[in-house]
Write a protein that holds these residues in place. Structure first.
Motif, PDB file in Angstrom:
ATOM      1  N   MET A   1       0.938  -0.964   0.029  1.00 27.83           N
ATOM      2  CA  MET A   1      -0.425  -0.041  -0.307  1.00 27.83           C
ATOM      3  C   MET A   1       1.164   1.113   0.306  1.00 27.83           C
ATOM      4  SD  MET A   1      -2.770   1.421   3.072  1.00 27.83           S
ATOM      5  CE  MET A   1      -3.953  -0.113   1.858  1.00 27.83           C
ATOM      6  N   PRO A   2       0.446   1.870  -1.055  1.00 27.87           N
ATOM      7  CA  PRO A   2       1.864   3.562  -1.243  1.00 27.87           C
ATOM      8  C   PRO A   2       1.218   4.207  -0.087  1.00 27.87           C
ATOM      9  CG  PRO A   2      -0.431   3.958  -2.224  1.00 27.87           C
ATOM     10  CD  PRO A   2      -0.038   1.949  -1.744  1.00 27.87           C
ATOM     11  N   ALA A   3       2.538   4.753   0.461  1.00 22.24           N
ATOM     12  CA  ALA A   3       2.250   5.541   1.221  1.00 22.24           C
ATOM     13  C   ALA A   3       1.216   6.280   2.020  1.00 22.24           C
ATOM     14  CB  ALA A   3       3.126   6.891   2.253  1.00 22.24           C
ATOM     15  N   ARG A   4       0.731   7.096   3.198  1.00 25.62           N
ATOM     16  CA  ARG A   4      -0.208   8.536   3.083  1.00 25.62           C
ATOM     17  C   ARG A   4      -0.024   9.084   2.862  1.00 25.62           C
ATOM     18  NH1 ARG A   4      -3.797  10.056   8.386  1.00 25.62           N
ATOM     19  NH2 ARG A   4      -4.835  11.256   7.532  1.00 25.62           N
ATOM     20  N   TRP A   5       1.449  10.150   3.457  1.00 27.93           N
ATOM     21  CA  TRP A   5       1.789  11.162   3.112  1.00 27.93           C
ATOM     22  C   TRP A   5       2.785  11.171   1.579  1.00 27.93           C
ATOM     23  CZ3 TRP A   5      -0.879  13.637   6.644  1.00 27.93           C
ATOM     24  CH2 TRP A   5      -1.244  12.708   7.486  1.00 27.93           C
ATOM     25  N   LYS A   6       2.764  11.744   0.440  1.00 25.35           N
ATOM     26  CA  LYS A   6       2.967  12.007  -0.313  1.00 25.35           C
ATOM     27  C   LYS A   6       4.246  12.793  -0.836  1.00 25.35           C
ATOM     28  CE  LYS A   6      -1.291   9.617  -2.710  1.00 25.35           C
ATOM     29  NZ  LYS A   6      -2.710   9.479  -4.353  1.00 25.35           N
ATOM     30  N   ASN A   7       4.012  14.095   0.298  1.00 26.86           N
ATOM     31  CA  ASN A   7       4.850  14.842   0.421  1.00 26.86           C
ATOM     32  C   ASN A   7       5.373  14.754   1.138  1.00 26.86           C
ATOM     33  OD1 ASN A   7       4.301  15.842  -2.951  1.00 26.86           O
ATOM     34  ND2 ASN A   7       2.318  15.993  -1.868  1.00 26.86           N
ATOM     35  N   ASP A   8       4.943  15.363   2.283  1.00 26.04           N
ATOM     36  CA  ASP A   8       5.592  15.324   4.032  1.00 26.04           C
ATOM     37  C   ASP A   8       5.091  14.672   4.965  1.00 26.04           C
ATOM     38  OD1 ASP A   8       5.355  19.412   4.375  1.00 26.04           O
ATOM     39  OD2 ASP A   8       3.940  17.392   3.695  1.00 26.04           O
ATOM     40  N   LYS A   9       5.273  14.093   5.538  1.00 31.97           N
ATOM     41  CA  LYS A   9       4.386  13.967   6.486  1.00 31.97           C
ATOM     42  C   LYS A   9       5.067  14.916   7.623  1.00 31.97           C
ATOM     43  CE  LYS A   9       7.765  10.624   8.272  1.00 31.97           C
ATOM     44  NZ  LYS A   9       8.107   8.996   8.781  1.00 31.97           N
ATOM     45  N   PRO A  10       3.588  14.718   8.800  1.00 35.88           N
ATOM     46  CA  PRO A  10       3.476  15.692  10.052  1.00 35.88           C
ATOM     47  C   PRO A  10       4.502  15.313  10.809  1.00 35.88           C
ATOM     48  CG  PRO A  10       1.657  14.010  10.192  1.00 35.88           C
ATOM     49  CD  PRO A  10       2.294  14.767   8.851  1.00 35.88           C
ATOM     50  N   MET A  11       5.238  16.045  11.419  1.00 37.81           N
ATOM     51  CA  MET A  11       6.398  16.513  12.734  1.00 37.81           C
ATOM     52  C   MET A  11       6.074  15.329  13.569  1.00 37.81           C
ATOM     53  SD  MET A  11       8.847  19.539  14.749  1.00 37.81           S
ATOM     54  CE  MET A  11       7.232  20.169  14.639  1.00 37.81           C
ATOM     55  N   SER A  12       7.239  14.545  13.862  1.00 39.73           N
ATOM     56  CA  SER A  12       6.518  13.404  14.828  1.00 39.73           C
ATOM     57  C   SER A  12       6.457  13.691  16.154  1.00 39.73           C
ATOM     58  CB  SER A  12       7.378  12.077  14.741  1.00 39.73           C
ATOM     59  OG  SER A  12       8.519  12.489  14.745  1.00 39.73           O
ATOM     60  N   ARG A  13       5.897  13.101  17.110  1.00 37.03           N
ATOM     61  CA  ARG A  13       6.121  14.119  18.150  1.00 37.03           C
ATOM     62  C   ARG A  13       7.140  14.167  19.153  1.00 37.03           C
ATOM     63  NH1 ARG A  13       2.407  14.901  22.942  1.00 37.03           N
ATOM     64  NH2 ARG A  13       3.301  15.858  24.259  1.00 37.03           N
ATOM     65  N   PRO A  14       8.043  13.058  18.802  1.00 32.54           N
ATOM     66  CA  PRO A  14       9.801  12.704  19.545  1.00 32.54           C
ATOM     67  C   PRO A  14      10.433  13.539  18.788  1.00 32.54           C
ATOM     68  CG  PRO A  14       8.993  10.308  19.038  1.00 32.54           C
ATOM     69  CD  PRO A  14       7.905  11.416  18.386  1.00 32.54           C
ATOM     70  N   ALA A  15      10.259  14.397  17.432  1.00 30.64           N
ATOM     71  CA  ALA A  15      11.393  15.134  17.134  1.00 30.64           C
ATOM     72  C   ALA A  15      10.622  16.112  17.760  1.00 30.64           C
ATOM     73  CB  ALA A  15      10.725  15.260  15.155  1.00 30.64           C
ATOM     74  N   PHE A  16       9.337  16.560  17.801  1.00 31.77           N
ATOM     75  CA  PHE A  16       8.763  17.875  18.478  1.00 31.77           C
ATOM     76  C   PHE A  16       9.139  18.324  19.279  1.00 31.77           C
ATOM     77  CE2 PHE A  16       5.851  20.556  21.181  1.00 31.77           C
ATOM     78  CZ  PHE A  16       5.704  21.027  20.109  1.00 31.77           C
ATOM     79  N   ASP A  17       9.689  16.831  20.768  1.00 30.17           N
ATOM     80  CA  ASP A  17       9.829  17.232  22.178  1.00 30.17           C
ATOM     81  C   ASP A  17      11.374  17.266  21.705  1.00 30.17           C
ATOM     82  OD1 ASP A  17       7.431  16.706  23.140  1.00 30.17           O
ATOM     83  OD2 ASP A  17       8.256  14.211  22.888  1.00 30.17           O
ATOM     84  N   ALA A  18      12.348  16.942  21.229  1.00 31.76           N
ATOM     85  CA  ALA A  18      13.688  17.120  20.937  1.00 31.76           C
ATOM     86  C   ALA A  18      13.947  18.638  20.767  1.00 31.76           C
ATOM     87  CB  ALA A  18      14.245  15.615  19.792  1.00 31.76           C
ATOM     88  N   ARG A  19      13.071  19.183  18.629  1.00 30.10           N
ATOM     89  CA  ARG A  19      13.648  20.340  19.252  1.00 30.10           C
ATOM     90  C   ARG A  19      12.598  21.375  19.799  1.00 30.10           C
ATOM     91  NH1 ARG A  19      10.424  22.577  12.906  1.00 30.10           N
ATOM     92  NH2 ARG A  19      11.266  24.561  13.345  1.00 30.10           N
ATOM     93  N   PHE A  20      12.134  21.729  20.538  1.00 28.60           N
ATOM     94  CA  PHE A  20      11.253  22.573  21.658  1.00 28.60           C
ATOM     95  C   PHE A  20      10.948  22.189  22.876  1.00 28.60           C
ATOM     96  CE2 PHE A  20       9.089  23.138  16.398  1.00 28.60           C
ATOM     97  CZ  PHE A  20       9.823  24.767  16.584  1.00 28.60           C
ATOM     98  N   SER A  21      12.045  21.727  23.416  1.00 32.45           N
ATOM     99  CA  SER A  21      12.061  20.774  24.187  1.00 32.45           C
ATOM    100  C   SER A  21      12.210  21.763  25.544  1.00 32.45           C
ATOM    101  CB  SER A  21      13.739  20.301  24.848  1.00 32.45           C
ATOM    102  OG  SER A  21      14.949  21.559  24.991  1.00 32.45           O
ATOM    103  N   ARG A 283      -3.827  19.846   2.632  1.00 27.17           N
ATOM    104  CA  ARG A 283      -3.408  18.599   2.864  1.00 27.17           C
ATOM    105  C   ARG A 283      -2.301  17.784   2.328  1.00 27.17           C
ATOM    106  NH1 ARG A 283      -6.245  21.018  -1.677  1.00 27.17           N
ATOM    107  NH2 ARG A 283      -6.142  19.348  -3.606  1.00 27.17           N
ATOM    108  N   ARG A 284      -1.631  18.540   1.790  1.00 23.82           N
ATOM    109  CA  ARG A 284      -0.162  17.694   1.172  1.00 23.82           C
ATOM    110  C   ARG A 284       0.533  17.912   1.742  1.00 23.82           C
ATOM    111  NH1 ARG A 284      -3.882  14.865   0.030  1.00 23.82           N
ATOM    112  NH2 ARG A 284      -4.931  14.435  -2.002  1.00 23.82           N
ATOM    113  N   HIS A 285       0.488  18.964   2.325  1.00 25.09           N
ATOM    114  CA  HIS A 285       2.050  19.705   2.964  1.00 25.09           C
ATOM    115  C   HIS A 285       1.598  19.716   4.186  1.00 25.09           C
ATOM    116  CE1 HIS A 285       2.779  20.450  -0.973  1.00 25.09           C
ATOM    117  NE2 HIS A 285       1.943  20.909  -1.190  1.00 25.09           N
ATOM    118  N   MET A 286       1.489  18.991   5.434  1.00 27.28           N
ATOM    119  CA  MET A 286       0.700  18.934   6.962  1.00 27.28           C
ATOM    120  C   MET A 286       3.016  19.351   7.800  1.00 27.28           C
ATOM    121  SD  MET A 286      -1.874  15.795   7.025  1.00 27.28           S
ATOM    122  CE  MET A 286      -2.123  16.831   8.664  1.00 27.28           C
ATOM    123  N   ARG A 287       3.540  19.608   7.191  1.00 31.02           N
ATOM    124  CA  ARG A 287       5.069  19.683   7.797  1.00 31.02           C
ATOM    125  C   ARG A 287       5.228  21.154   8.152  1.00 31.02           C
ATOM    126  NH1 ARG A 287       9.458  17.411   9.677  1.00 31.02           N
ATOM    127  NH2 ARG A 287       8.956  15.240   8.994  1.00 31.02           N
TER     128      ARG A 287
END
Length: 313
Positions: A1-21, A283-287
């Motif tokens: 099955m193709p990935a749901r996020w074709k262009n960019d997927k939103p920032m993950s929670r671990p990535a958010f916690d690391a970036r904005f600690s 909708r195609r650029h959630m990041r």
């Protein structure tokens, strides 16, 4: 099955916690977006200052000695919430495809007051409309729809169908299409009626002069002042077969409103429409939606709880 996020997927929670600690990381992010070329005093325009040691990042102007917080004059103005709560709220809202209600946001953020969560969400919705956004261009489908609602003042024998405003909210939508007929951006507005003055006013705000407008046969759309117009009369066909994409948008709007909010209130309908438009257009650029939301937020003026309640903001 193709990935749901074709262009960019939103920032993950671990990535958010690391970036904005912590607060410092959030303050640094806001300062970079508010003053990309360095601090500029909002009072005298001096492009020189120095940071002060405060709980919330503050600069002192070298020219007039005015002290300016990184949140002063922004959507976060005078907020007692930590910056990380603001950032986490923006991340949650932009990374969830359907968004969430104030009650859900209150639970996610661990806020003690529903009023605080509601105000936070309203301020972020206000940041979803870029005052400098470009109007729709090229080929634009436009139509209006109605969303039913009930209040204690509605008569029990209110009329059904037709264009009576009783018990209904009217929404007009414009969908920008590519040359091969695929949807690009949209605009939506809560309107009082389907009169020609109302619809032409919306077209003038949402559509670039010279763009080709396609509507149904409703007389209110005839002869828009700055656009070529094509009326497709619904005769023996369903409306969604004539204006496919604008009716697809209406269908998604009603499903979203019922599923996430269990219906929309008339007094704040435009705020919900603004959120839906923001989500559809990204909708195609959630990041990038997270950066866009906070980027608009630092550029618009503040608004209070009473401003939202009394429809001044």
């Amino acid at each position: 099955m193709p990935a749901r996020w074709k262009n960019d997927k939103p920032m993950s929670r671990p990535a958010f916690d690391a970036r904005f600690s912590d607060e410092e990381a959030c303050s640094h992010y806001l300062a970079e977006h508010r003053w990309p070329e360095g601090f500029v005093c909002p009072s005298c325009g001096t492009c020189k200052g120095w940071p002060l040691k405060r709980n919330r990042a503050t600069w002192e102007c070298a020219g007039c000695a005015r002290q300016t917080s990184v949140t002063a004059g922004t959507v976060m103005h005078s907020s007692h919430l930590p910056l990380r709560i603001w950032f986490l709220a923006a991340h949650i809202i932009t990374s969830h495809s359907n968004g969430m209600s104030a009650l859900q946001l209150q639970a996610q953020l661990g806020l003690g007051s529903y009023k605080t969560a509601w105000l936070l969400l309203q301020k972020l919705r206000r940041s979803m409309v870029n005052p400098d956004r470009n109007p729709l261009k090229d080929l634009v489908e436009i139509d209006e729809t109605e969303i039913p609602f009930r209040s204690r003042h509605d008569p029990e024998d209110r009329p059904k169908g037709g264009r009576s405003p009783v018990g209904k909210m009217f929404v007009v939508c414009a969908v920008e299409l590519s040359r091969d007929g695929h949807p690009r951006r949209i605009r939506m507005k809560h309107i009082p009626d389907g009169a020609s003055k109302t619809l032409h006013g919306f077209i003038g705000q949402a559509v670039e002069p010279g763009a080709h407008v396609i509507t149904d046969g409703w007389l209110g759309y005839e002869n828009p002042p700055a656009n070529t117009h094509e009326a497709k009369v619904v005769s023996g066909k369903k409306a969604h077969d004539i204006l496919h994409w604008v009716h697809r948008v209406f269908s998604n709007l009603k499903t979203w409103a019922k599923g996430v909010f269990h219906g929309l209130r008339k007094c704040h309908l435009q705020r919900y429409l603004d959120e839906f438009v923001f989500r559809w257009n990204r909708r195609r650029h959630m990041r990038s939606a997270f950066d866009t939301l906070l980027g608009i937020g630092v550029g618009i003026g503040p608004a209070t709880y009473r401003d939202f309640v009394e429809q001044r903001a």
